[in-house]
Structure formats: C-alpha cells, structure tokens
Write an enzyme that holds these catalytic residues in place. Structure first.
Site, PDB file in Angstrom:
ATOM      1  N   LYS A 103       5.657  -9.861  -6.914  1.00  0.00           N
ATOM      2  CA  LYS A 103       5.573  -8.577  -7.619  1.00  0.00           C
ATOM      3  C   LYS A 103       6.827  -8.345  -8.445  1.00  0.00           C
ATOM      4  O   LYS A 103       7.939  -8.630  -7.994  1.00  0.00           O
ATOM      5  CB  LYS A 103       5.407  -7.447  -6.600  1.00  0.00           C
ATOM      6  N   PRO A 143      12.151 -15.349  -1.675  1.00  0.00           N
ATOM      7  CA  PRO A 143      13.218 -14.745  -0.870  1.00  0.00           C
ATOM      8  C   PRO A 143      12.742 -13.475  -0.168  1.00  0.00           C
ATOM      9  O   PRO A 143      11.841 -12.775  -0.652  1.00  0.00           O
ATOM     10  CB  PRO A 143      14.307 -14.427  -1.900  1.00  0.00           C
ATOM     11  N   VAL A 144      13.366 -13.180   0.954  1.00  0.00           N
ATOM     12  CA  VAL A 144      13.032 -11.999   1.757  1.00  0.00           C
ATOM     13  C   VAL A 144      13.942 -10.842   1.362  1.00  0.00           C
ATOM     14  O   VAL A 144      15.100 -11.048   0.990  1.00  0.00           O
ATOM     15  CB  VAL A 144      13.191 -12.329   3.258  1.00  0.00           C
ATOM     16  N   ALA A 186      13.884  -8.911  -1.264  1.00  0.00           N
ATOM     17  CA  ALA A 186      14.348  -9.338  -2.583  1.00  0.00           C
ATOM     18  C   ALA A 186      13.810  -8.506  -3.740  1.00  0.00           C
ATOM     19  O   ALA A 186      14.102  -8.797  -4.895  1.00  0.00           O
ATOM     20  CB  ALA A 186      13.971 -10.804  -2.800  1.00  0.00           C
ATOM     21  N   GLY A 187      12.972  -7.489  -3.458  1.00  0.00           N
ATOM     22  CA  GLY A 187      12.462  -6.646  -4.530  1.00  0.00           C
ATOM     23  C   GLY A 187      11.270  -7.217  -5.270  1.00  0.00           C
ATOM     24  O   GLY A 187      10.911  -6.732  -6.344  1.00  0.00           O
ATOM     25  N   ILE A 188      10.613  -8.244  -4.700  1.00  0.00           N
ATOM     26  CA  ILE A 188       9.473  -8.862  -5.378  1.00  0.00           C
ATOM     27  C   ILE A 188       8.229  -8.914  -4.480  1.00  0.00           C
ATOM     28  O   ILE A 188       7.401  -9.809  -4.599  1.00  0.00           O
ATOM     29  CB  ILE A 188       9.813 -10.270  -5.899  1.00  0.00           C
ATOM     30  N   GLY A 189       8.091  -7.937  -3.612  1.00  0.00           N
ATOM     31  CA  GLY A 189       6.854  -7.810  -2.840  1.00  0.00           C
ATOM     32  C   GLY A 189       6.971  -8.273  -1.415  1.00  0.00           C
ATOM     33  O   GLY A 189       6.656  -7.537  -0.490  1.00  0.00           O
ATOM     34  N   GLY A 190       7.384  -9.505  -1.215  1.00  0.00           N
ATOM     35  CA  GLY A 190       7.616 -10.014   0.135  1.00  0.00           C
ATOM     36  C   GLY A 190       6.454  -9.787   1.078  1.00  0.00           C
ATOM     37  O   GLY A 190       5.334 -10.231   0.844  1.00  0.00           O
ATOM     38  N   SER A 239       4.755  -7.156   1.670  1.00  0.00           N
ATOM     39  CA  SER A 239       3.639  -6.402   1.083  1.00  0.00           C
ATOM     40  C   SER A 239       2.662  -7.339   0.386  1.00  0.00           C
ATOM     41  O   SER A 239       1.442  -7.211   0.528  1.00  0.00           O
ATOM     42  CB  SER A 239       4.166  -5.363   0.087  1.00  0.00           C
ATOM     43  N   ASP A 252       3.674  -0.565  -1.412  1.00  0.00           N
ATOM     44  CA  ASP A 252       3.434  -1.572  -2.449  1.00  0.00           C
ATOM     45  C   ASP A 252       2.175  -2.402  -2.205  1.00  0.00           C
ATOM     46  O   ASP A 252       1.735  -3.136  -3.097  1.00  0.00           O
ATOM     47  CB  ASP A 252       4.626  -2.530  -2.559  1.00  0.00           C
TER      48      ASP A 252
END
Length: 282
Positions: A11, A99-100, A102-106, A108, A139
């Site tokens: 994301k 990455p965990v 990290a602001g890219i969904g993870g 979610s 998210d």
C-alpha cells in the site's frame, strides 16, 4: 481444495492529510490509497483440523504466528461469519517480503489478501468481506480491492477513483531499514489542519499538490527518512516523491521505466544498506 496463492499488495499513501482528532480519539484523515503490483505472498491449503501459520521470508524475524496475527484473525472472522462454507482449518504460509512497521500496509495487506483469497474461492459476498475487513483495522478495507481509492475517516470510508492514468506508473519504494511506531508518529503530529485534499483535476495533480502530514514528525524522530526522500527527489525522471503512511518507507513515481531502473541501480550503489522495491502501480 487446491493450494491457493495471493499477493498482499504493498500500500502507498500518495497523499495523507490529517484533518483533526475525532471524539473517539482517532485522527480524521483524507488520503489517496494506491497499490504496487508486488508485495508479500500468501499460500493456503484447507485441512480438517485447525489453522496453522508459518512465516518465512526476509522480514519474518520477530513476527508471531499466533492467534493475534492479522492473517489468522481474518480466517477466524470469515469462519465465524460463514461457518458452513469455510473449512475447519487452513495451513497457511506467509512469505514476508515487505518491511514491517513500514507505512506500506504490512499486516493490513496480509489480512486483506487472506480475506480476498478465501472469500473468492468460497464465493463469499464482497460486502461481507469489506465488513469483516473493517473490523480488522483501518487500512484493511482499502487493501481488499487494492486499487486506487480516496479514504476518509480513519481511512475506512472509501470512494472509488475513476481516473486510471496512474495504472502501470513506474514506482520505486525505499526503506532505510528502520521501523516506525504509528502511535508515536501521530502523537508527535503538531495538530494543525492544513486543509483538504484537492478534488479537482487529475489524481496525479491532487497527489502532487497534497502532502503527508505525518512526514514532518517522522523525519524529526528519524532524520534518515528525510535523507531517503531527498535522495529520491534528486533522481532523473521523478514525477514526485514522499513518505508513505507513518513511515519509514518512501516512494517515488517516475514517468519512464528506464529512469526508475536507473534510480534502482544507483540506489544499490549509493545506499546498499537500504531496502528497495522496483515495481509498478496497479
């Protein structure tokens, strides 16, 4: 049942405006969600006993494969909602490539991919999938369809975007291998409402004229985020770049694939210690 496979698409918040704090303590957001074509990989195979989760991949270290994991919570929610359709158990493998924290969904995106994969195979109504997603996290609903949408509220109120001009847009994601605490970043937001997202013109124009209100506090706590954004902004052919979500991953959109590829190669020379993903927007 055959083994099912699904991508948990990364994301990206092309813009993220924090408009204030709501009575329930959560922050009111306006955002543009976009998604890369790449991400974590989920596999699932039905069994007659119980759910079990194995986490592999370069970012698996430290992740717990217990009942609190969002992937298992997603399966449990589906089974409780549709007990006669969902098997007693699934053997699940999560290949953690992103990455965990990290602001890219993870988590979610992983939960949404699980809902999407199992929901499609067992023909669960899409409206129910979205309702379950909403119960799992702010998210998660956006990650279910993983397409370009505007988000409001805490990110769960979604409006489809008809503008398809960003599809296949070359993308570079970069993380300096540091994790960000979302609560800490929000806590350090200065509380100033700097205005709404632009709703006129192209979606690229709205994103470029927007901002990420969480980037200043994140850069204050982790100055290396500023280094990443500034490095990206200096690359040839960059349309625009900024931090995604609460960080620390940053992104750059490029006009040409060749320029993205050149930047990716240069990054591996300039900063081999940073993580990077070369991809396209969905």
């Amino acid at each position: 049942m055959p083994k099912l496979t699904e991508i948990a698409y990364a994301k990206i918040n092309l813009a993220l405006h924090v408009r204030g704090k709501m009575p329930n303590g959560y922050h009111a957001l306006e955002t543009i969600f976009a998604f890369a074509k790449d991400g974590d990989i989920l596999q699932a195979e039905a069994n007659d006993t119980e759910d079990n989760l194995t986490i592999t991949g370069p970012f698996s270290e430290g992740l717990e494969a217990n009942k609190d994991n969002l992937v298992l919570r997603a399966v449990t929610a589906l089974r409780q909602a549709c007990p006669n359709k969902i098997p007693a158990g699934f053997s699940i493998i999560l290949d953690k490539r992103l990455p965990v924290a990290a602001g890219i969904g993870g988590g979610s995106a992983d939960a949404a991919a699980m809902l999407r994969m199992i929901g499609q195979h067992y023909q669960i109504p899409h409206e129910l999938i979205l309702s379950l997603a909403n119960s799992l996290g702010a998210d998660v609903p956006a990650c279910v369809d993983s397409c370009l949408v505007r988000g409001e509220g805490v990110g769960e109120k979604l409006t489809q975007i008809g503008d398809r001009s960003l599809e296949e847009k070359p993308l570079l994601l970069v993380n300096p291998r540091v994790s960000c605490s979302t609560p800490m970043i929000f806590k350090n937001w200065d509380g100033v409402d700097r205005g709404a997202l632009d709703s006129d013109g192209s979606i690229l124009g709205a994103a470029r004229s927007g901002r990420n209100d969480l980037e200043p506090p994140a850069r204050k706590i982790l100055p290396i985020i500023g280094e990443v954004v500034e490095w990206l902004q200096q690359q040839k052919g960059v349309s625009f770049s900024r931090m995604s979500g609460s960080g620390a991953t940053c992104f750059a959109l490029f006009d040409e694939i060749e320029d993205r590829d050149t930047a990716y190669k240069k990054l591996n020379i300039d900063h081999p210690e940073w993580w990077a993903l070369s991809s396209l927007l969905r």
